[in-house]
Design a protein around this motif. Sequence first.
Motif, PDB file in Angstrom:
ATOM      1  N   CYS A   1       0.794  -1.269   0.511  1.00  0.00           N
ATOM      2  CA  CYS A   1      -0.287  -0.160  -0.640  1.00  0.00           C
ATOM      3  C   CYS A   1       0.722   1.239   0.366  1.00  0.00           C
ATOM      4  O   CYS A   1       0.620   1.870  -0.728  1.00  0.00           O
ATOM      5  CB  CYS A   1      -1.347   0.112   1.297  1.00  0.00           C
ATOM      6  N   GLY A   2       2.027   1.200   0.828  1.00  0.00           N
ATOM      7  CA  GLY A   2       2.877   2.149   0.591  1.00  0.00           C
ATOM      8  C   GLY A   2       3.802   2.856  -0.254  1.00  0.00           C
ATOM      9  O   GLY A   2       4.649   3.924  -0.348  1.00  0.00           O
ATOM     10  N   MET A   3       3.927   1.677  -1.349  1.00  0.00           N
ATOM     11  CA  MET A   3       4.858   2.184  -2.087  1.00  0.00           C
ATOM     12  C   MET A   3       4.149   3.396  -3.745  1.00  0.00           C
ATOM     13  O   MET A   3       3.289   3.375  -3.579  1.00  0.00           O
ATOM     14  CB  MET A   3       4.852   0.447  -3.285  1.00  0.00           C
ATOM     15  N   PRO A   4       5.313   3.947  -4.094  1.00  0.00           N
ATOM     16  CA  PRO A   4       4.944   4.973  -4.884  1.00  0.00           C
ATOM     17  C   PRO A   4       3.807   4.495  -6.255  1.00  0.00           C
ATOM     18  O   PRO A   4       3.019   5.558  -6.513  1.00  0.00           O
ATOM     19  CB  PRO A   4       6.052   4.995  -5.247  1.00  0.00           C
ATOM     20  N   LYS A   5       4.408   2.992  -6.984  1.00  0.00           N
ATOM     21  CA  LYS A   5       3.341   2.789  -7.511  1.00  0.00           C
ATOM     22  C   LYS A   5       2.261   2.395  -7.481  1.00  0.00           C
ATOM     23  O   LYS A   5       1.948   1.522  -6.359  1.00  0.00           O
ATOM     24  CB  LYS A   5       4.065   2.274  -8.210  1.00  0.00           C
ATOM     25  N   THR A   6       0.821   2.547  -8.205  1.00  0.00           N
ATOM     26  CA  THR A   6      -0.404   2.355  -7.754  1.00  0.00           C
ATOM     27  C   THR A   6      -0.779   1.431  -9.274  1.00  0.00           C
ATOM     28  O   THR A   6       0.337   1.119 -10.543  1.00  0.00           O
ATOM     29  CB  THR A   6      -1.340   2.896  -7.739  1.00  0.00           C
ATOM     30  N   ARG A   7      -1.355   0.307  -9.537  1.00  0.00           N
ATOM     31  CA  ARG A   7      -2.148  -0.422 -10.162  1.00  0.00           C
ATOM     32  C   ARG A   7      -1.442   0.033 -12.161  1.00  0.00           C
ATOM     33  O   ARG A   7      -1.120  -0.199 -12.857  1.00  0.00           O
ATOM     34  CB  ARG A   7      -3.224  -0.894 -10.680  1.00  0.00           C
ATOM     35  N   THR A   8      -3.176   1.154 -11.853  1.00  0.00           N
ATOM     36  CA  THR A   8      -2.551   2.088 -13.293  1.00  0.00           C
ATOM     37  C   THR A   8      -2.389   3.367 -13.218  1.00  0.00           C
ATOM     38  O   THR A   8      -1.766   4.607 -14.483  1.00  0.00           O
ATOM     39  CB  THR A   8      -4.175   2.210 -13.772  1.00  0.00           C
ATOM     40  N   GLY A   9      -2.034   3.409 -11.572  1.00  0.00           N
ATOM     41  CA  GLY A   9      -2.105   5.548 -11.637  1.00  0.00           C
ATOM     42  C   GLY A   9      -2.704   6.659 -11.474  1.00  0.00           C
ATOM     43  O   GLY A   9      -2.903   7.514 -11.078  1.00  0.00           O
ATOM     44  N   ALA A  10      -4.249   5.131 -11.717  1.00  0.00           N
ATOM     45  CA  ALA A  10      -4.738   5.997 -11.422  1.00  0.00           C
ATOM     46  C   ALA A  10      -5.246   6.244  -9.705  1.00  0.00           C
ATOM     47  O   ALA A  10      -5.066   6.047  -9.389  1.00  0.00           O
ATOM     48  CB  ALA A  10      -6.702   5.498 -11.441  1.00  0.00           C
ATOM     49  N   ALA A  11      -6.106   8.475 -10.070  1.00  0.00           N
ATOM     50  CA  ALA A  11      -5.820   8.508  -8.589  1.00  0.00           C
ATOM     51  C   ALA A  11      -6.879   8.079  -7.284  1.00  0.00           C
ATOM     52  O   ALA A  11      -6.463   7.631  -5.885  1.00  0.00           O
ATOM     53  CB  ALA A  11      -6.993  10.302  -8.603  1.00  0.00           C
TER      54      ALA A  11
ATOM     55  N   SER B   1       8.068  -1.630   5.084  1.00  0.00           N
ATOM     56  CA  SER B   1       8.496  -0.292   4.506  1.00  0.00           C
ATOM     57  C   SER B   1       8.356  -0.061   3.010  1.00  0.00           C
ATOM     58  O   SER B   1       8.227  -1.722   2.355  1.00  0.00           O
ATOM     59  CB  SER B   1      10.296  -0.111   5.408  1.00  0.00           C
ATOM     60  N   SER B   2       7.958   0.205   2.465  1.00  0.00           N
ATOM     61  CA  SER B   2       8.190   0.232   1.057  1.00  0.00           C
ATOM     62  C   SER B   2       9.099   0.001   0.628  1.00  0.00           C
ATOM     63  O   SER B   2       8.723   0.072  -0.904  1.00  0.00           O
ATOM     64  CB  SER B   2       6.995   1.997   0.165  1.00  0.00           C
ATOM     65  N   ASP B   3      10.182  -0.101   1.067  1.00  0.00           N
ATOM     66  CA  ASP B   3      11.153  -0.851   0.239  1.00  0.00           C
ATOM     67  C   ASP B   3      11.111  -2.433  -0.307  1.00  0.00           C
ATOM     68  O   ASP B   3       9.907  -2.686   0.447  1.00  0.00           O
ATOM     69  CB  ASP B   3      12.618  -1.114   0.816  1.00  0.00           C
ATOM     70  N   PRO B   4      10.966  -2.879  -1.511  1.00  0.00           N
ATOM     71  CA  PRO B   4      10.885  -4.313  -1.840  1.00  0.00           C
ATOM     72  C   PRO B   4      11.661  -4.957  -1.108  1.00  0.00           C
ATOM     73  O   PRO B   4      10.395  -6.715  -1.161  1.00  0.00           O
ATOM     74  CB  PRO B   4      11.001  -4.385  -3.124  1.00  0.00           C
ATOM     75  N   THR B   5      12.421  -5.366  -0.812  1.00  0.00           N
ATOM     76  CA  THR B   5      13.263  -6.020   0.107  1.00  0.00           C
ATOM     77  C   THR B   5      13.416  -5.758   1.623  1.00  0.00           C
ATOM     78  O   THR B   5      13.795  -4.621   1.892  1.00  0.00           O
ATOM     79  CB  THR B   5      14.560  -7.029  -0.401  1.00  0.00           C
ATOM     80  N   PRO B   6      13.436  -6.389   2.738  1.00  0.00           N
ATOM     81  CA  PRO B   6      12.951  -7.557   2.470  1.00  0.00           C
ATOM     82  C   PRO B   6      11.225  -8.297   2.412  1.00  0.00           C
ATOM     83  O   PRO B   6      10.493  -7.256   2.740  1.00  0.00           O
ATOM     84  CB  PRO B   6      12.836  -8.481   4.218  1.00  0.00           C
ATOM     85  N   GLY B   7      10.878  -8.645   1.709  1.00  0.00           N
ATOM     86  CA  GLY B   7       9.672  -9.060   0.531  1.00  0.00           C
ATOM     87  C   GLY B   7       8.710 -10.388   1.174  1.00  0.00           C
ATOM     88  O   GLY B   7       8.937 -11.288   2.506  1.00  0.00           O
TER      89      GLY B   7
ATOM     90  N   ALA C   1      -6.150   1.841   2.154  1.00  0.00           N
ATOM     91  CA  ALA C   1      -6.111  -0.024   3.464  1.00  0.00           C
ATOM     92  C   ALA C   1      -4.518   0.098   3.921  1.00  0.00           C
ATOM     93  O   ALA C   1      -4.160  -0.633   4.693  1.00  0.00           O
ATOM     94  CB  ALA C   1      -5.705  -0.803   2.180  1.00  0.00           C
ATOM     95  N   LEU C   2      -3.676   0.996   3.737  1.00  0.00           N
ATOM     96  CA  LEU C   2      -2.878   1.764   4.533  1.00  0.00           C
ATOM     97  C   LEU C   2      -3.308   1.250   5.836  1.00  0.00           C
ATOM     98  O   LEU C   2      -2.204   1.262   6.954  1.00  0.00           O
ATOM     99  CB  LEU C   2      -2.070   2.460   3.798  1.00  0.00           C
ATOM    100  N   ALA C   3      -3.900   2.808   6.191  1.00  0.00           N
ATOM    101  CA  ALA C   3      -4.332   2.318   7.168  1.00  0.00           C
ATOM    102  C   ALA C   3      -4.859   1.459   7.988  1.00  0.00           C
ATOM    103  O   ALA C   3      -4.394   1.439  10.036  1.00  0.00           O
ATOM    104  CB  ALA C   3      -5.453   4.053   7.514  1.00  0.00           C
ATOM    105  N   TRP C   4      -5.514   0.857   7.340  1.00  0.00           N
ATOM    106  CA  TRP C   4      -6.386  -0.579   7.617  1.00  0.00           C
ATOM    107  C   TRP C   4      -5.041  -1.560   8.459  1.00  0.00           C
ATOM    108  O   TRP C   4      -5.298  -2.322   9.579  1.00  0.00           O
ATOM    109  CB  TRP C   4      -6.689  -0.805   7.014  1.00  0.00           C
ATOM    110  N   ALA C   5      -4.561  -1.605   7.587  1.00  0.00           N
ATOM    111  CA  ALA C   5      -3.159  -2.606   7.537  1.00  0.00           C
ATOM    112  C   ALA C   5      -2.183  -1.356   9.082  1.00  0.00           C
ATOM    113  O   ALA C   5      -1.699  -2.550   9.929  1.00  0.00           O
ATOM    114  CB  ALA C   5      -2.501  -2.633   6.741  1.00  0.00           C
ATOM    115  N   ARG C   6      -1.695  -1.009   8.959  1.00  0.00           N
ATOM    116  CA  ARG C   6      -1.191  -0.482  10.287  1.00  0.00           C
ATOM    117  C   ARG C   6      -1.668  -0.829  11.528  1.00  0.00           C
ATOM    118  O   ARG C   6      -1.300  -1.083  12.184  1.00  0.00           O
ATOM    119  CB  ARG C   6      -1.020   1.098   9.564  1.00  0.00           C
ATOM    120  N   GLU C   7      -2.832  -0.010  11.715  1.00  0.00           N
ATOM    121  CA  GLU C   7      -3.800  -0.102  12.277  1.00  0.00           C
ATOM    122  C   GLU C   7      -3.643  -2.230  13.088  1.00  0.00           C
ATOM    123  O   GLU C   7      -3.988  -2.338  14.441  1.00  0.00           O
ATOM    124  CB  GLU C   7      -5.562   0.436  12.803  1.00  0.00           C
ATOM    125  N   ALA C   8      -4.271  -2.974  11.851  1.00  0.00           N
ATOM    126  CA  ALA C   8      -4.664  -4.204  12.525  1.00  0.00           C
ATOM    127  C   ALA C   8      -2.750  -4.659  12.645  1.00  0.00           C
ATOM    128  O   ALA C   8      -2.796  -5.580  14.175  1.00  0.00           O
ATOM    129  CB  ALA C   8      -4.918  -5.075  11.410  1.00  0.00           C
TER     130      ALA C   8
END
Lengths: 203, 203
Positions: free
Chosen positions: A43-53, B17-23, A62-69
């Motif tokens: 979720c935190g990677m700069p790139k998304t699937r197609t780049g859509a906003a 972290s958003s680095d790809p490794t460790p993945g 989803a990042l907030a959910w994953a961090r909280e969980a």
Amino acid sequence: MPLLELSARELLDRLASSDPTPGGGSAAALAGAAGAALVAMVCGMPKTRTGAAEERERLGTALAWAREAGARLRRLVDEDTRAYDAVVAAYRLPKGTDEEKAARRSAIEAAMTRATDVPLETAEACRVALRAAQEAAANGNPSALSDARTGAALAFAGLTGAAENVRINAPSLGEEAAAPRLETLEKALAEGRERARALGVLG
Amino acid sequence: MPLLELSARELLDRLASSDPTPGGGSAAALAGAAGAALVAMVCGMPKTRTGAAEERERLGTALAWAREAGARLRRLVDEDTRAYDAVVAAYRLPKGTDEEKAARRSAIEAAMTRATDVPLETAEACRVALRAAQEAAANGNPSALSDARTGAALAFAGLTGAAENVRINAPSLGEEAAAPRLETLEKALAEGRERARALGVLG
């Protein structure tokens, strides 16, 4: 010392030792925490699937959910071990007099309630991590799809491991206290199973 | 510093972290290692299911499997990250001259082979951990049955996570090199799935 402050190697050694704690409940929370961490990575990677906003927005949620969980699951690694140890300590209380017997009974009841509620919270947090994994897979960097799926597999393992402990401990609470907890568990399992299956990680 | 020498908390932070490794590959090996550790715990307990001598013997064999698989999986946590980093490094090699191009192509091929074989070994070790889990559940202390099952759930998650990476990387090796690896993977998955299903951890 909290279990997560140990080196990962030492934590694995403690899981492998024949002492009953840390056991399956803590390992389930650890697996869930590792799954939530992988999902957060995607979720935190700069790139998304197609780049859509809209993808970036969904990944932010989803990042907030994953961090909280993930934060809850890290806490639950220790709480599960403490809850089990408290059950053992309660059973060891003296039972010579009527007062001692009553105090012991009530300590066991409180400890068993905790030993049910802690893995139930683990199951709930793993369910949330699976929801986040599905968003990560649908909207995240395609080259990290395998990471999102692996995160889902780990979270599902945490969910089923936690379920084992809820099911073992809930019956001792009596029908009235057990029923709503088992119902919550079955809902979490049903939702988690559906998401894991949709992501193709149930084999 | 090897990943398992980090505190468990720091290792989770690195996964998140958003680095790809460790993945996902390292997380899959970690889940498998935690699963193998739980199975070793159950196999090492003084009590067996009924106290029969044959149970102790079978648990001794399963303990050796779980330890061997666990030791491999611990090593694979780091190897997966190194294998991925080597792929990235190979792609970054210069490609100005024909000699450089040829050297780069051969470095990429070697790195991709390693990045396929490492998760394949993770899948294999998780398969062995699942076999040990089934023995632990059938012959071990009944009060630790949930630990054996949780160990199986974690090992199965490691197996499916590793499979993701084998399937992504194998095709780049060409049909002849990919086919036997994918066949080994499918056999490990089929056996692991059957054992996980028998233990009731596929939801």
